[in-house]
Motif scaffolding. Structure first.
Motif, PDB file in Angstrom:
ATOM      1  N   HIS A   1       0.697  -1.201   0.036  1.00 55.64           N
ATOM      2  CA  HIS A   1       0.134  -0.253   0.136  1.00 55.64           C
ATOM      3  C   HIS A   1       0.864   1.273  -0.097  1.00 55.64           C
ATOM      4  O   HIS A   1       1.893   1.403   0.820  1.00 55.64           O
ATOM      5  N   GLU A   2       0.424   2.264  -0.751  1.00 54.95           N
ATOM      6  CA  GLU A   2       1.390   3.614  -0.987  1.00 54.95           C
ATOM      7  C   GLU A   2       1.357   4.196   0.429  1.00 54.95           C
ATOM      8  O   GLU A   2       2.396   5.030   0.408  1.00 54.95           O
ATOM      9  N   ASP A   3       0.517   4.099   1.335  1.00 60.85           N
ATOM     10  CA  ASP A   3       0.833   4.817   2.494  1.00 60.85           C
ATOM     11  C   ASP A   3       1.970   4.295   3.409  1.00 60.85           C
ATOM     12  O   ASP A   3       2.424   4.763   3.934  1.00 60.85           O
ATOM     13  N   VAL A   4       1.875   2.955   3.429  1.00 54.80           N
ATOM     14  CA  VAL A   4       2.920   2.088   3.913  1.00 54.80           C
ATOM     15  C   VAL A   4       4.271   2.406   3.306  1.00 54.80           C
ATOM     16  O   VAL A   4       5.286   2.601   4.156  1.00 54.80           O
ATOM     17  N   ARG A   5       4.540   2.438   2.247  1.00 48.89           N
ATOM     18  CA  ARG A   5       5.515   2.651   1.384  1.00 48.89           C
ATOM     19  C   ARG A   5       6.128   4.262   1.686  1.00 48.89           C
ATOM     20  O   ARG A   5       7.371   4.601   1.725  1.00 48.89           O
ATOM     21  N   ALA A   6       5.013   5.166   1.847  1.00 47.50           N
ATOM     22  CA  ALA A   6       5.611   6.628   2.141  1.00 47.50           C
ATOM     23  C   ALA A   6       6.029   6.866   3.455  1.00 47.50           C
ATOM     24  O   ALA A   6       6.873   7.792   3.773  1.00 47.50           O
ATOM     25  N   ARG A   7       5.727   5.764   4.491  1.00 51.70           N
ATOM     26  CA  ARG A   7       6.365   5.921   5.704  1.00 51.70           C
ATOM     27  C   ARG A   7       7.410   5.108   5.999  1.00 51.70           C
ATOM     28  O   ARG A   7       7.734   4.651   7.123  1.00 51.70           O
TER      29      ARG A   7
END
Length: 169
Positions: free
Chosen positions: A43-49
């Motif tokens: 998920h992009e939110d996981v990758r962003a953090r």
């Protein structure tokens, strides 16, 4: 960096990987194709953090049970979850509630994305220097991974000893 400073930096100061104060851990080497494919399923939110220092991907881990020390937002956990397959499992441990909130928010999204009947990941909040207090059974993991968080541990020998007791021999 003590635990409170780490929690503050990784949980409150950093809001995305662009906020990191250093790029010393970055590499230009591309991961192997199966890992690249698995990364695209995170998920992009996981990758962003994601604030890790590379990814440790052991070979021949299908069906393995993996412990990730310092799992943060869960990127490595979700990548490894695909590589161990539905019969394997990955447990992430992190001391930063904000990071774990991102990781746990997307458990079901990843299960569906991977096509698994049930999730093969779990996240445990806690200090990796206190593994004995986190309910992680001795002899319950085939592999332990970590990407730089052990550098933040004061007593590395004690940490490695506690971690090694979690391994299947």
């Amino acid at each position: 960096m003590n635990l409170e400073n780490s929690r503050d930096y990784y949980g409150k100061v950093l809001q995305g990987s662009e906020d990191l104060r250093t790029d010393a851990c970055c590499t230009m080497e591309a991961p192997a194709p199966p890992v690249r494919t698995a990364m695209m399923n995170v998920h992009e939110d996981v990758r962003a953090r994601y604030y890790g220092c590379g990814l440790v991907v052991p070979e021949a881990i299908d069906g393995a049970h993996i412990l990730d020390l310092g799992s943060g937002s869960g990127q490595d956990v979700y990548i490894l979850a695909q590589l161990v397959g539905e019969q394997g499992s990955v447990t992430g441990v992190d001391a930063t509630p904000e990071q774990l909130a991102v990781a746990t928010e997307h458990v079901e999204w990843h299960r569906e994305r991977f096509g698994y009947a049930k999730s093969n990941v779990r996240f445990v909040e806690g200090d990796i220097e206190k593994l004995d207090q986190l309910g992680l059974e001795a002899g319950s993991f085939d592999v332990i991974v970590s990407n730089c968080v052990i550098n933040l541990v004061a007593d590395k020998a004690a940490e490695l000893d506690a971690a090694s007791r979690r391994l299947v021999y």
